[in-house]
Write a protein that holds these residues in place. Structure first.
Motif, short mmCIF file in Angstrom:
data_model
loop_
_atom_site.label_atom_id
_atom_site.label_comp_id
_atom_site.label_asym_id
_atom_site.label_seq_id
_atom_site.Cartn_x
_atom_site.Cartn_y
_atom_site.Cartn_z
N PHE A 77 0.85 -1.20 0.00
CA PHE A 77 0.00 0.00 0.00
C PHE A 77 0.88 1.24 0.00
N VAL A 78 0.65 2.13 -0.97
CA VAL A 78 1.39 3.39 -1.05
C VAL A 78 0.42 4.52 -0.74
N PHE A 79 0.71 5.27 0.32
CA PHE A 79 -0.18 6.33 0.78
C PHE A 79 -0.06 7.58 -0.09
N GLN A 80 -1.11 8.40 -0.02
CA GLN A 80 -1.12 9.66 -0.77
C GLN A 80 0.03 10.56 -0.34
N ASN A 81 0.26 10.67 0.96
CA ASN A 81 1.31 11.54 1.49
C ASN A 81 2.48 10.67 1.94
N PRO A 82 3.60 10.72 1.23
CA PRO A 82 4.73 9.84 1.59
C PRO A 82 5.27 10.09 2.98
N ASP A 83 5.05 11.27 3.55
CA ASP A 83 5.51 11.53 4.92
C ASP A 83 4.81 10.61 5.92
N HIS A 84 3.65 10.07 5.56
CA HIS A 84 2.95 9.13 6.43
C HIS A 84 3.54 7.73 6.33
N GLN A 85 4.47 7.54 5.41
CA GLN A 85 5.01 6.21 5.15
C GLN A 85 6.50 6.11 5.44
N ILE A 86 7.20 7.22 5.34
CA ILE A 86 8.64 7.22 5.60
C ILE A 86 8.87 7.14 7.10
N ILE A 87 9.68 6.16 7.52
CA ILE A 87 9.82 5.87 8.95
C ILE A 87 11.20 6.22 9.49
N LEU A 88 12.26 5.78 8.80
CA LEU A 88 13.61 5.91 9.35
C LEU A 88 14.33 7.14 8.80
N PRO A 89 15.42 7.55 9.45
CA PRO A 89 16.04 8.84 9.14
C PRO A 89 16.58 8.99 7.72
N THR A 90 17.27 7.97 7.20
CA THR A 90 17.90 8.13 5.89
C THR A 90 17.18 7.29 4.83
N VAL A 91 17.47 7.60 3.58
CA VAL A 91 16.83 6.91 2.46
C VAL A 91 17.13 5.41 2.50
N ALA A 92 18.41 5.04 2.64
CA ALA A 92 18.79 3.63 2.65
C ALA A 92 18.19 2.90 3.84
N GLU A 93 18.20 3.54 5.00
CA GLU A 93 17.63 2.90 6.20
C GLU A 93 16.14 2.66 6.03
N ASP A 94 15.46 3.61 5.41
CA ASP A 94 14.02 3.45 5.22
C ASP A 94 13.72 2.30 4.26
N LEU A 95 14.52 2.19 3.20
CA LEU A 95 14.33 1.09 2.26
C LEU A 95 14.57 -0.26 2.92
#
Length: 226
Positions: A77-95
């Motif tokens: 599920f991909v939310f309308q607002n990505p800020d509601h989905q991004i969890i960890l501090p950096t791009v690689a960590e979030d992936l």
């Protein structure tokens, strides 16, 4: 295959979906309707983010009420607002977040993260603070973070709403090239014009289930009279 049978749902005293029965099998399905018509609630039912008050939702035979964890592994599920989905501090960590929770080996996590960074043009932002990315980059990260889990189905809630034209076009290309079946909730009718099937929602019900050539003009005409 995603199936809904006799599905109804309410938030408090407000009934938002009424007796929905539908089977989703086409590669690309669009969901349209005015604000408050029930389409976003419908989308959240498909991977168990919401469990219906009545009826059932099944994904490949798995019931979202009783097998939610297995369903969410299958349905991204991909939310309308990505800020509601991004969890960890950096791009690689979030992936890497979802894969780490699966106890996957570090080498495989690294391999998948590297591939996603390259595929979505985020390689140079590997260690960049995720919440400081541009709007378009955040949406790419949100999509990549779902795709890295290799779901069987994908649900998108308004994936182009917060983006400028260049980034909207990029997201459109990504959606078109996905191998998984997708369900896309959107007000962006141009995005949906080449889809296989459109579900038009009104007042918590599917009032039209038709190809885009029929459903999209009908929706535009309906809005013109409101």
């Amino acid at each position: 295959m995603i199936e809904l049978c006799g599905v109804s749902h309410a938030f408090g005293d407000r009934r938002v979906l009424h007796d929905i029965t539908v089977t989703l099998t086409e590669p690309r399905i669009g969901v349209i309707g005015s604000n408050g018509s029930g389409k976003s609630t419908f989308a959240r039912l498909l991977n168990g983010l919401i469990v219906p008050d009545a009826g059932w939702v099944r994904v490949d035979g798995l019931d979202t009420r009783h097998q939610a964890k297995a369903v969410r592994r299958r349905v991204g599920f991909v939310f309308q607002n990505p800020d509601h989905q991004i969890i960890l501090p950096t791009v690689a960590e979030d992936l890497a977040f979802g894969l780490t929770n699966l106890k996957m080996k570090r080498a495989e996590i690294q391999q998948r993260v590297d591939a996603m960074l390259i595929q979505y043009g985020l390689k140079d932002w590997r260690d960049h603070p995720a919440h400081l990315l541009s709007g378009g980059q955040k949406q790419l990260l949100a999509i990549a973070a779902v795709l890295i889990m290799q779901p069987r189905y994908l649900i998108f809630d308004e994936p182009t709403t917060l983006l400028d034209l260049r980034n909207r076009n990029q997201i459109r290309r990504i959606l078109w090239n996905l191998s998984q079946p997708i369900v896309v909730v959107s007000h962006d009718l141009d995005l949906l014009q080449d889809f296989d099937r459109i579900l038009l929602f009104d007042n918590g019900q599917i009032v039209m289930d038709a190809p885009p050539a029929i459903a999209l003009p009908a929706y535009v005409e309906q809005m013109a009279w409101l």
